[in-house]
Design a protein around this motif. Sequence first.
Motif, PDB file in Angstrom:
ATOM      1  N   ALA A  94      10.964   1.735 -14.524  1.00 21.69           N
ATOM      2  CA  ALA A  94      11.926   1.954 -13.443  1.00 21.69           C
ATOM      3  C   ALA A  94      11.304   1.570 -12.104  1.00 21.69           C
ATOM      4  O   ALA A  94      10.423   2.254 -11.599  1.00 21.69           O
ATOM      5  CB  ALA A  94      12.379   3.407 -13.422  1.00 21.69           C
ATOM      6  N   ALA A  95      11.768   0.462 -11.545  1.00 19.20           N
ATOM      7  CA  ALA A  95      11.289   0.034 -10.231  1.00 19.20           C
ATOM      8  C   ALA A  95      12.154   0.618  -9.121  1.00 19.20           C
ATOM      9  O   ALA A  95      11.718   0.772  -7.989  1.00 19.20           O
ATOM     10  CB  ALA A  95      11.313  -1.490 -10.139  1.00 19.20           C
ATOM     11  N   CYS A  96      13.407   0.931  -9.458  1.00 16.83           N
ATOM     12  CA  CYS A  96      14.364   1.470  -8.492  1.00 16.83           C
ATOM     13  C   CYS A  96      14.903   2.789  -9.037  1.00 16.83           C
ATOM     14  O   CYS A  96      15.356   2.848 -10.184  1.00 16.83           O
ATOM     15  CB  CYS A  96      15.506   0.474  -8.277  1.00 16.83           C
ATOM     16  SG  CYS A  96      16.833   1.066  -7.238  1.00 16.83           S
ATOM     17  N   THR A  97      14.885   3.834  -8.226  1.00 18.53           N
ATOM     18  CA  THR A  97      15.263   5.158  -8.711  1.00 18.53           C
ATOM     19  C   THR A  97      16.528   5.727  -8.068  1.00 18.53           C
ATOM     20  O   THR A  97      16.938   6.826  -8.416  1.00 18.53           O
ATOM     21  CB  THR A  97      14.109   6.156  -8.492  1.00 18.53           C
ATOM     22  OG1 THR A  97      13.800   6.204  -7.088  1.00 18.53           O
ATOM     23  CG2 THR A  97      12.863   5.727  -9.268  1.00 18.53           C
ATOM     24  N   SER A  98      17.150   5.005  -7.141  1.00 24.59           N
ATOM     25  CA  SER A  98      18.352   5.522  -6.507  1.00 24.59           C
ATOM     26  C   SER A  98      19.230   4.383  -6.014  1.00 24.59           C
ATOM     27  O   SER A  98      18.773   3.247  -5.840  1.00 24.59           O
ATOM     28  CB  SER A  98      17.999   6.440  -5.330  1.00 24.59           C
ATOM     29  OG  SER A  98      17.497   5.685  -4.237  1.00 24.59           O
ATOM     30  N   THR A  99      20.478   4.709  -5.770  1.00 27.92           N
ATOM     31  CA  THR A  99      21.435   3.727  -5.268  1.00 27.92           C
ATOM     32  C   THR A  99      21.027   3.216  -3.896  1.00 27.92           C
ATOM     33  O   THR A  99      21.081   2.016  -3.615  1.00 27.92           O
ATOM     34  CB  THR A  99      22.838   4.341  -5.214  1.00 27.92           C
ATOM     35  OG1 THR A  99      23.217   4.750  -6.536  1.00 27.92           O
ATOM     36  CG2 THR A  99      23.855   3.350  -4.686  1.00 27.92           C
ATOM     37  N   GLY A 100      20.622   4.131  -3.024  1.00 24.37           N
ATOM     38  CA  GLY A 100      20.203   3.720  -1.690  1.00 24.37           C
ATOM     39  C   GLY A 100      18.983   2.823  -1.727  1.00 24.37           C
ATOM     40  O   GLY A 100      18.902   1.830  -0.993  1.00 24.37           O
ATOM     41  N   GLN A 101      18.036   3.163  -2.578  1.00 25.50           N
ATOM     42  CA  GLN A 101      16.822   2.360  -2.682  1.00 25.50           C
ATOM     43  C   GLN A 101      17.125   0.960  -3.198  1.00 25.50           C
ATOM     44  O   GLN A 101      16.458  -0.006  -2.817  1.00 25.50           O
ATOM     45  CB  GLN A 101      15.821   3.040  -3.621  1.00 25.50           C
ATOM     46  CG  GLN A 101      14.468   2.350  -3.668  1.00 25.50           C
ATOM     47  CD  GLN A 101      13.530   2.955  -4.707  1.00 25.50           C
ATOM     48  OE1 GLN A 101      13.959   3.471  -5.731  1.00 25.50           O
ATOM     49  NE2 GLN A 101      12.240   2.900  -4.423  1.00 25.50           N
ATOM     50  N   TYR A 102      18.158   0.812  -4.028  1.00 32.21           N
ATOM     51  CA  TYR A 102      18.512  -0.505  -4.545  1.00 32.21           C
ATOM     52  C   TYR A 102      18.774  -1.474  -3.405  1.00 32.21           C
ATOM     53  O   TYR A 102      18.313  -2.628  -3.429  1.00 32.21           O
ATOM     54  CB  TYR A 102      19.741  -0.411  -5.458  1.00 32.21           C
ATOM     55  CG  TYR A 102      20.234  -1.769  -5.910  1.00 32.21           C
ATOM     56  CD1 TYR A 102      19.699  -2.379  -7.034  1.00 32.21           C
ATOM     57  CD2 TYR A 102      21.203  -2.460  -5.183  1.00 32.21           C
ATOM     58  CE1 TYR A 102      20.114  -3.642  -7.429  1.00 32.21           C
ATOM     59  CE2 TYR A 102      21.626  -3.724  -5.571  1.00 32.21           C
ATOM     60  CZ  TYR A 102      21.083  -4.307  -6.693  1.00 32.21           C
ATOM     61  OH  TYR A 102      21.499  -5.559  -7.068  1.00 32.21           O
ATOM     62  N   TYR A 103      19.505  -1.019  -2.385  1.00 30.73           N
ATOM     63  CA  TYR A 103      19.836  -1.914  -1.278  1.00 30.73           C
ATOM     64  C   TYR A 103      18.623  -2.252  -0.423  1.00 30.73           C
ATOM     65  O   TYR A 103      18.523  -3.357   0.113  1.00 30.73           O
ATOM     66  CB  TYR A 103      20.956  -1.306  -0.429  1.00 30.73           C
ATOM     67  CG  TYR A 103      22.304  -1.587  -1.032  1.00 30.73           C
ATOM     68  CD1 TYR A 103      22.946  -2.795  -0.821  1.00 30.73           C
ATOM     69  CD2 TYR A 103      22.921  -0.652  -1.855  1.00 30.73           C
ATOM     70  CE1 TYR A 103      24.169  -3.078  -1.409  1.00 30.73           C
ATOM     71  CE2 TYR A 103      24.155  -0.923  -2.445  1.00 30.73           C
ATOM     72  CZ  TYR A 103      24.771  -2.141  -2.217  1.00 30.73           C
ATOM     73  OH  TYR A 103      25.971  -2.421  -2.813  1.00 30.73           O
ATOM     74  N   VAL A 104      17.705  -1.319  -0.309  1.00 27.53           N
ATOM     75  CA  VAL A 104      16.476  -1.605   0.431  1.00 27.53           C
ATOM     76  C   VAL A 104      15.642  -2.640  -0.324  1.00 27.53           C
ATOM     77  O   VAL A 104      15.146  -3.609   0.258  1.00 27.53           O
ATOM     78  CB  VAL A 104      15.659  -0.314   0.655  1.00 27.53           C
ATOM     79  CG1 VAL A 104      14.320  -0.641   1.296  1.00 27.53           C
ATOM     80  CG2 VAL A 104      16.437   0.662   1.536  1.00 27.53           C
TER      81      VAL A 104
END
Length: 236
Positions: A94-104
């Motif tokens: 898992a490189a991305c753990t949240s929806t907000g982090q996905y956009y960053v």
Amino acid sequence: PVLADGARPAPYRLPLRRGGPMDRDPAAARTAFLEAGVFFARLVDEIEQLAERSDDDVWARPGLGAWDVRALVGHTHRALVTLAAYLGEPADVAACTSTGQYYVLSGGATGPQEVAARGVAAGRALGDEPASVVRGALEDAREALARVPVGEDPLIRTVVGGTRLSAYLPTRTFELAVHGLDITAACGLERTPPGHVLADAALTLVEIAAERGHVPAVLQALTGRRSLPRGFSVLG
């Protein structure tokens, strides 16, 4: 924005947790995505009808930034295509753990020029019957999602690396809702996504703002305390 002392705002973590009071209900998140897809598909069908009776080339009208309407629709269509594709590509880490982090993370993984070029190419790929292509992509996404039990949250391979479905799915709803509104504005149509789609997209907006540390500025702006800087966007 940059603070007065030159420092960047620190990210704020929303209290989103599995089973927590602010956590999206998995079934509701799927419903929001599919309804957003239906809204988009109907919108493209309406554009086709508009193009048939219009004196100008509706698809060539200015869309968003460097995109014309066709490229904007093509880019939005990718929200359906990528979900169906990524659900067939499991990830190990898992490189991305949240929806907000996905956009960053996606902002660093894909440059603006590449995003623009993909939109243009996706628009061309819609061919002479964009509405039919979009309906097919929506059905593919629906079928791919139906193969995953609601209680499961698989780790899938996305443009930013391994991401849980629960974190990725809202980004697709957000894209369909926001760009759906972009398309209606470009074509002079009075259409709005369903209320629960807008609510899901609004939660994503807050999550992105939290990840980027913009919550105080957004709160103050939306409550009339102060204005946001010119050109401000939680997307970066």
